[in-house]
Write a protein that holds these residues in place. Structure first.
Motif, PDB file in Angstrom:
ATOM      1  N   LEU A   1       0.826  -1.206   0.000  1.00 41.71           N
ATOM      2  CA  LEU A   1       0.000   0.000   0.000  1.00 41.71           C
ATOM      3  C   LEU A   1       0.859   1.255   0.000  1.00 41.71           C
ATOM      4  O   LEU A   1       0.576   2.217  -0.720  1.00 41.71           O
ATOM      5  CB  LEU A   1      -0.925  -0.001   1.222  1.00 41.71           C
ATOM      6  CG  LEU A   1      -1.996  -1.084   1.258  1.00 41.71           C
ATOM      7  CD1 LEU A   1      -2.714  -1.071   2.615  1.00 41.71           C
ATOM      8  CD2 LEU A   1      -3.005  -0.895   0.128  1.00 41.71           C
ATOM      9  N   VAL A   2       1.926   1.254   0.794  1.00 39.86           N
ATOM     10  CA  VAL A   2       2.808   2.417   0.832  1.00 39.86           C
ATOM     11  C   VAL A   2       3.506   2.609  -0.504  1.00 39.86           C
ATOM     12  O   VAL A   2       3.622   3.731  -1.016  1.00 39.86           O
ATOM     13  CB  VAL A   2       3.834   2.271   1.977  1.00 39.86           C
ATOM     14  CG1 VAL A   2       4.841   3.418   1.942  1.00 39.86           C
ATOM     15  CG2 VAL A   2       3.134   2.233   3.326  1.00 39.86           C
ATOM     16  N   ALA A   3       3.968   1.505  -1.099  1.00 39.06           N
ATOM     17  CA  ALA A   3       4.661   1.596  -2.386  1.00 39.06           C
ATOM     18  C   ALA A   3       3.750   2.138  -3.478  1.00 39.06           C
ATOM     19  O   ALA A   3       4.210   2.839  -4.390  1.00 39.06           O
ATOM     20  CB  ALA A   3       5.198   0.221  -2.780  1.00 39.06           C
ATOM     21  N   GLY A   4       2.455   1.851  -3.397  1.00 38.55           N
ATOM     22  CA  GLY A   4       1.517   2.304  -4.423  1.00 38.55           C
ATOM     23  C   GLY A   4       0.927   3.668  -4.162  1.00 38.55           C
ATOM     24  O   GLY A   4       0.117   4.161  -4.970  1.00 38.55           O
TER      25      GLY A   4
ATOM     26  N   VAL B   1      11.161   3.986  -1.878  1.00 38.70           N
ATOM     27  CA  VAL B   1       9.942   4.510  -1.265  1.00 38.70           C
ATOM     28  C   VAL B   1      10.282   5.537  -0.190  1.00 38.70           C
ATOM     29  O   VAL B   1       9.690   6.621  -0.126  1.00 38.70           O
ATOM     30  CB  VAL B   1       9.096   3.362  -0.682  1.00 38.70           C
ATOM     31  CG1 VAL B   1       7.994   3.903   0.223  1.00 38.70           C
ATOM     32  CG2 VAL B   1       8.492   2.523  -1.799  1.00 38.70           C
ATOM     33  N   LEU B   2      11.260   5.215   0.667  1.00 39.83           N
ATOM     34  CA  LEU B   2      11.643   6.154   1.719  1.00 39.83           C
ATOM     35  C   LEU B   2      12.216   7.438   1.131  1.00 39.83           C
ATOM     36  O   LEU B   2      11.968   8.533   1.664  1.00 39.83           O
ATOM     37  CB  LEU B   2      12.646   5.504   2.661  1.00 39.83           C
ATOM     38  CG  LEU B   2      12.099   4.385   3.552  1.00 39.83           C
ATOM     39  CD1 LEU B   2      13.218   3.787   4.401  1.00 39.83           C
ATOM     40  CD2 LEU B   2      10.968   4.884   4.441  1.00 39.83           C
ATOM     41  N   ALA B   3      12.970   7.334   0.031  1.00 40.02           N
ATOM     42  CA  ALA B   3      13.499   8.544  -0.601  1.00 40.02           C
ATOM     43  C   ALA B   3      12.367   9.410  -1.135  1.00 40.02           C
ATOM     44  O   ALA B   3      12.397  10.648  -1.006  1.00 40.02           O
ATOM     45  CB  ALA B   3      14.466   8.162  -1.719  1.00 40.02           C
ATOM     46  N   ARG B   4      11.360   8.789  -1.745  1.00 37.31           N
ATOM     47  CA  ARG B   4      10.209   9.554  -2.262  1.00 37.31           C
ATOM     48  C   ARG B   4       9.469  10.251  -1.132  1.00 37.31           C
ATOM     49  O   ARG B   4       9.003  11.382  -1.287  1.00 37.31           O
ATOM     50  CB  ARG B   4       9.272   8.623  -3.031  1.00 37.31           C
ATOM     51  CG  ARG B   4       7.942   9.259  -3.418  1.00 37.31           C
ATOM     52  CD  ARG B   4       7.170   8.421  -4.407  1.00 37.31           C
ATOM     53  NE  ARG B   4       6.943   7.064  -3.956  1.00 37.31           N
ATOM     54  CZ  ARG B   4       5.956   6.700  -3.133  1.00 37.31           C
ATOM     55  NH1 ARG B   4       5.130   7.615  -2.651  1.00 37.31           N
ATOM     56  NH2 ARG B   4       5.797   5.440  -2.790  1.00 37.31           N
TER      57      ARG B   4
END
Length: 252
Positions: free
Chosen positions: A61-64, A85-88
């Motif tokens: 869910l976080v990735a999307g 994901v954390l960088a985004r």
């Protein structure tokens, strides 16, 4: 106004953390299902993110999620958002912590009779001085709206320890309580003062009609966990939090 509980899959409508915190969230977007759910709190610009459920499902869910930098993120222990994901989201690992609750009146503990209820207005400066020395990174404040009460123990004319509780959400007429702002002066640690303060605040909440009382703690504090379990608390949620680089404490 629609209660966020009405938007949730059945499993999450009974979740105490969600029930208790939902009134503090403001704008909420919800994605997910019974396996895993993700709350986007405060709108798309620098939101807070909260995940519950299966760690792998929450990772997906976080990735999307189509949001840019986030203010804060707490996910179920075991979730492993990728470096991309954390960088985004512009976040880095911050802490692991547990959320506990109880609906059982605790046993009377040694030292509890010395605990006194404080006036959050007239005693505010004394409480702040104690917290500054005992727990300098806390965001707790006795005059913040929603405070249910503050308690302390005087030692040689000064507050040697304090604890507060705030009102949170509920499914009935009486709000749940959340114990916070526990601070004991360094010279008095290990004397049972923190246990006595926690027991007194918990007892006060349940006596006032709260359906449960909750608290949070850093996961590595095994000694505190043993004390809370002896007072009747159960570990309900295990989380990992992520913050902007350089953050020293969670948002208030």
């Amino acid at each position: 106004m629609t209660d966020v509980l009405e938007l949730l899959p059945p499993r999450w409508q009974q979740d105490r953390l969600i029930i208790g915190d939902r009134n503090r969230w403001g704008a909420v977007e919800v994605v997910g299902d019974d396996d895993g759910i993700l709350f986007v709190l405060g709108g798309p610009e620098r939101p807070n993110l909260l995940g519950r459920g299966d760690p792998a499902a929450v990772d997906r869910l976080v990735a999307g999620l189509d949001v840019g930098p986030a203010r804060w993120m707490s996910l179920p222990r075991g979730a492993r958002p990728t470096a991309g994901v954390l960088a985004r989201l512009a976040l880095v690992p911050f802490s692991t912590w547990d959320w506990l609750s109880t609906d059982v009146v605790p046993p009377v503990v040694a030292g509890e009779r010395a605990v006194r209820r404080l006036d959050p207005t007239t005693d505010a400066d004394r409480i702040r001085r104690c917290l500054s020395a005992a727990s300098p990174d806390t965001t707790a404040d006795p005059t913040r709206p929603g405070e249910a009460g503050w308690w302390g123990v005087e030692v040689d004319g000064v507050l040697g320890g304090v604890v507060g509780a705030s009102e949170r959400g509920a499914t009935g007429t009486d709000p749940s309580w959340h114990v916070h702002g526990l601070g004991v002066l360094p010279s008095l640690r290990g004397t049972g003062l923190g246990t006595a303060l926690t027991a007194a605040a918990t007892r006060a909440g349940l006596s006032a009609g709260a359906p449960w009382v909750s608290l949070g703690m850093y996961a590595q504090n095994d000694g505190a966990r043993r004390i809370y379990h002896r007072l009747g608390y159960r570990t309900e949620v295990e989380l990992t939090s992520f913050s902007p680089a350089g953050a020293r404490r969670p948002p208030g």
